[in-house]
Design a protein around this motif. Structure first.
Motif, PDB file in Angstrom:
ATOM      1  N   THR A  64     -46.908  19.241  50.144  1.00  0.00           N
ATOM      2  CA  THR A  64     -46.736  18.700  48.883  1.00  0.00           C
ATOM      3  C   THR A  64     -47.405  19.645  47.435  1.00  0.00           C
ATOM      4  N   GLU A  65     -47.375  19.678  46.974  1.00  0.00           N
ATOM      5  CA  GLU A  65     -47.724  20.364  45.736  1.00  0.00           C
ATOM      6  C   GLU A  65     -49.360  19.246  45.368  1.00  0.00           C
ATOM      7  N   ARG A  88     -49.764   8.876  45.143  1.00  0.00           N
ATOM      8  CA  ARG A  88     -48.670   8.196  46.065  1.00  0.00           C
ATOM      9  C   ARG A  88     -47.471   8.941  46.380  1.00  0.00           C
ATOM     10  N   GLN A  89     -47.347   9.769  46.303  1.00  0.00           N
ATOM     11  CA  GLN A  89     -46.232  11.112  46.375  1.00  0.00           C
ATOM     12  C   GLN A  89     -47.216  11.789  47.676  1.00  0.00           C
ATOM     13  N   GLN A  90     -48.177  11.835  48.118  1.00  0.00           N
ATOM     14  CA  GLN A  90     -48.133  12.854  48.745  1.00  0.00           C
ATOM     15  C   GLN A  90     -48.772  11.817  50.063  1.00  0.00           C
ATOM     16  N   TYR A  91     -48.748  10.767  49.921  1.00  0.00           N
ATOM     17  CA  TYR A  91     -49.503   9.344  51.280  1.00  0.00           C
ATOM     18  C   TYR A  91     -48.202   8.786  51.689  1.00  0.00           C
ATOM     19  N   SER A  92     -47.852   7.845  52.302  1.00  0.00           N
ATOM     20  CA  SER A  92     -47.100   6.808  52.886  1.00  0.00           C
ATOM     21  C   SER A  92     -47.323   6.621  54.200  1.00  0.00           C
ATOM     22  N   TYR A  93     -47.063   4.961  53.910  1.00  0.00           N
ATOM     23  CA  TYR A  93     -47.232   4.220  55.153  1.00  0.00           C
ATOM     24  C   TYR A  93     -45.915   4.019  56.011  1.00  0.00           C
ATOM     25  N   TYR A  94     -45.867   4.659  57.296  1.00  0.00           N
ATOM     26  CA  TYR A  94     -44.925   4.929  58.415  1.00  0.00           C
ATOM     27  C   TYR A  94     -45.247   3.149  59.068  1.00  0.00           C
ATOM     28  N   THR A 133     -39.622  15.556  53.831  1.00  0.00           N
ATOM     29  CA  THR A 133     -40.934  16.566  54.548  1.00  0.00           C
ATOM     30  C   THR A 133     -41.405  16.170  56.004  1.00  0.00           C
ATOM     31  N   ALA A 134     -41.929  17.173  57.111  1.00  0.00           N
ATOM     32  CA  ALA A 134     -42.672  16.655  58.176  1.00  0.00           C
ATOM     33  C   ALA A 134     -44.221  15.951  57.650  1.00  0.00           C
TER      34      ALA A 134
END
Length: 557
Positions: free
Chosen positions: A370-371, A377-383, A345-346
């Motif tokens: 996000t639900e 850990r599933q709501q955030y990420s490192y890019y 997702t965006a």
């Protein structure tokens, strides 16, 4: 565009003329006006006009004041309703204006908007940049590169070779025609229907001097608690600017001298992306690191971190296989999402961070839609953070993502000539190519056999599956190559132990050792006699077919 852009009452049928441009009211565009504006913008940004309309950060709308069209954020537009109509000068970004004949002309103020969503791009050589800025057309001998499959007589955005937008125009020839064109042939008409000039110096000098004087007055007011010499310099600068009889700030000799003085006193060492230290100690003398003033000051996002153990250069049997490793500061590993599949997702950029495990900066993003009960850990990420991405920007992944820095798309959906990074070698495996600070790859060609040719930072050109994902843009922290550690201890902090030169050893310890002088008369070798300079060690016939041009051949051409 947005619900605010549709008119309260459309014009009567059969009325082809646009409303009079003399009105001073700020109003929404009529249906006919909106159609004319969108047709003009579509020439430059194509299907990316959807990203211009449906922005994820803030809703935007179009407004007409006098004969000018403004692209403005909705909350700013609401605040402008409190300003008297005769007092309102401008609103948002002026992207164009209507002529008396009802045609819409794109102005230079639209450059920031068009550059973000441009469909076709043209890069000019450094020797042609100044000529283009002063109103000349782009000739074939000044053309750096052009987007593949660009048709003739279509809108393009003109960039420098360092990806700085300079202006826009209309192509005189298509991409295929440019290859066979004469060196003095015109390939791009300079701002073919732009109503304003990029550098209208005669009109801007007086306004610039007045505006600069106002800023300097504010600077002097803000330095009330500063030392007396800083207040005096700011006050003298403002007086010199206001006393300029011609209105041109550069014609005042006192202004030039005082401005140089102010710049030398107030200039920050962080302006160039580097941070220098005062030579208060021998270690600080000559020490230069990259600036981190715009990065997150706190620690990492803990749900996306894990402990990092070091081997000291030893293998599973405890034998040293990589020399000169050991020690170093303790680090926490940040788990990066390098795959960014099409189903992602965006994500909204929360902050930019420093990562001690890599040279480029990283961005902490939060996935939209996000639900509520999902783990962090599933709501955030490192890019990986490319240049130009800031806090609050939205990153997209998928075939329909706009061609903007930070967005991830398959190679098949990326225009030829685009700078990319974090390129996959196998679909879904995660990016492996172009991940160092300030580096990028270039998409050279897209074939019909399902493969694309990608040029790597080393100059090597290799085949990559068109289904592999890549991220748009050049990676951040380009000044990392200019870092100077300043002392040996800074190298120890990074986990590197001292090295001893081979010529300083005995002959039994190194091929370069022994003898009475510094030269041994041998080529550069390892302690075990293997050549080290110019000796090619690559031996992987399994992947030779994918290399279209080696980096050694690219360096000779």
């Amino acid at each position: 565009m947005h619900a605010q852009c549709s008119p309260p009452s459309p014009p009567a049928a059969g009325d082809a003329t646009l409303p009079a441009a003399s009105t001073r009211a700020v109003r929404p565009l009529t249906e006919e006006e909106t159609k004319v504006v969108f047709e003009k913008l579509h020439k430059f940004i194509g299907k990316n006009i959807k990203a211009l309309v449906e922005r994820g950060d803030q809703p935007y709308c179009l407004r007409l004041q006098k004969n000018r069209v403004f692209y403005v954020r909705e909350d700013i537009m609401r605040r402008a309703t409190n300003v008297a109509r005769d007092k309102l000068v401008a609103l948002g970004t002026c992207i164009g204006k209507f002529t008396h004949g009802g045609k819409f002309r794109v102005t230079i103020g639209a450059l920031d908007v068009l550059a973000q969503y441009a469909k076709y791009k043209v890069w000019v050589k450094p020797s042609t940049e100044m000529q283009f800025l002063y109103g000349n057309h782009v000739l074939k001998n000044g053309l750096g590169r052009i987007t593949e499959n660009t048709p003739s007589y279509t809108g393009v955005v003109v960039y420098s070779m360092s990806d700085v937008p300079l202006g826009f125009g209309v192509t005189a020839k298509s991409t295929s025609e440019c290859r066979a064109a004469d060196p003095n042939a015109i390939v791009v008409f300079h701002q073919a229907d732009c109503g304003e000039y990029l550098r209208a110096e005669d009109e801007l000098h007086e306004q610039a001097a007045t505006h600069l004087a106002m800023l300097l007055r504010k600077l002097a007011a803000g330095l009330r608690n500063a030392p007396a010499w800083q207040q005096a310099v700011a006050e003298r600068l403002a007086s010199a600017t206001l006393c300029s009889t011609s209105g041109r700030a550069s014609e005042s000799p006192a202004f030039g001298t005082l401005w140089a003085q102010l710049h030398s006193r107030f200039a920050s060492s962080n302006a160039s992306g580097l941070k220098a230290y005062k030579p208060t100690t021998p270690g600080f003398r000559g020490r230069v690191i990259t600036s981190r003033k715009d990065l997150w000051k706190g620690g990492p996002f803990k749900p996306l971190t894990e402990g990092l153990s070091r081997s000291g250069g030893r293998n599973s049997q405890g034998i040293i296989t990589a020399r000169h490793r050991g020690g170093g500061h303790r680090k926490v590993y940040r788990e990066l999402d390098l795959a960014r599949g099409e189903g992602t997702t965006a994500a909204v950029v929360q902050r930019l961070e420093y990562d001690p495990n890599r040279t480029a900066h990283i961005a902490l993003v939060k996935h939209k839609d996000t639900e509520p009960g999902v783990a962090l850990r599933q709501q955030y990420s490192y890019y990986l953070a490319p240049q130009g991405v800031q806090e609050g920007d939205v990153m997209y992944s998928g075939v329909d993502a706009p061609i903007l820095p930070g967005n991830s798309l398959p190679l098949s959906a990326i225009p030829v000539g685009t700078a990319i990074h974090n390129v996959e070698l196998r679909p879904g495996q995660g990016g492996q190519l172009g991940r160092a600070a300030g580096t990028s790859c270039t998409l050279v060609k897209k074939g019909d056999d399902g493969y694309a040719v990608v040029k790597l930072p080393s100059g090597e050109q290799r085949l990559v599956l068109s289904r592999c994902m890549a991220t748009i843009g050049v990676l951040s922290n380009p000044q990392n190559k200019n870092v100077k550690l300043g002392k040996a201890g800074a190298t120890r902090w990074s986990g590197r132990r001292p090295r001893v030169r081979g010529v300083a050893m005995n002959s039994v310890d190194h091929p370069h050792g022994g003898g009475r002088g510094k030269s041994k008369g041998r080529i550069s070798q390892t302690p075990w006699g293997k050549p080290t300079k110019g000796y090619r060690t690559r031996s992987n016939p399994r992947t030779d077919w994918a290399i279209r041009m080696s980096r050694h051949k690219a360096a000779r051409t």
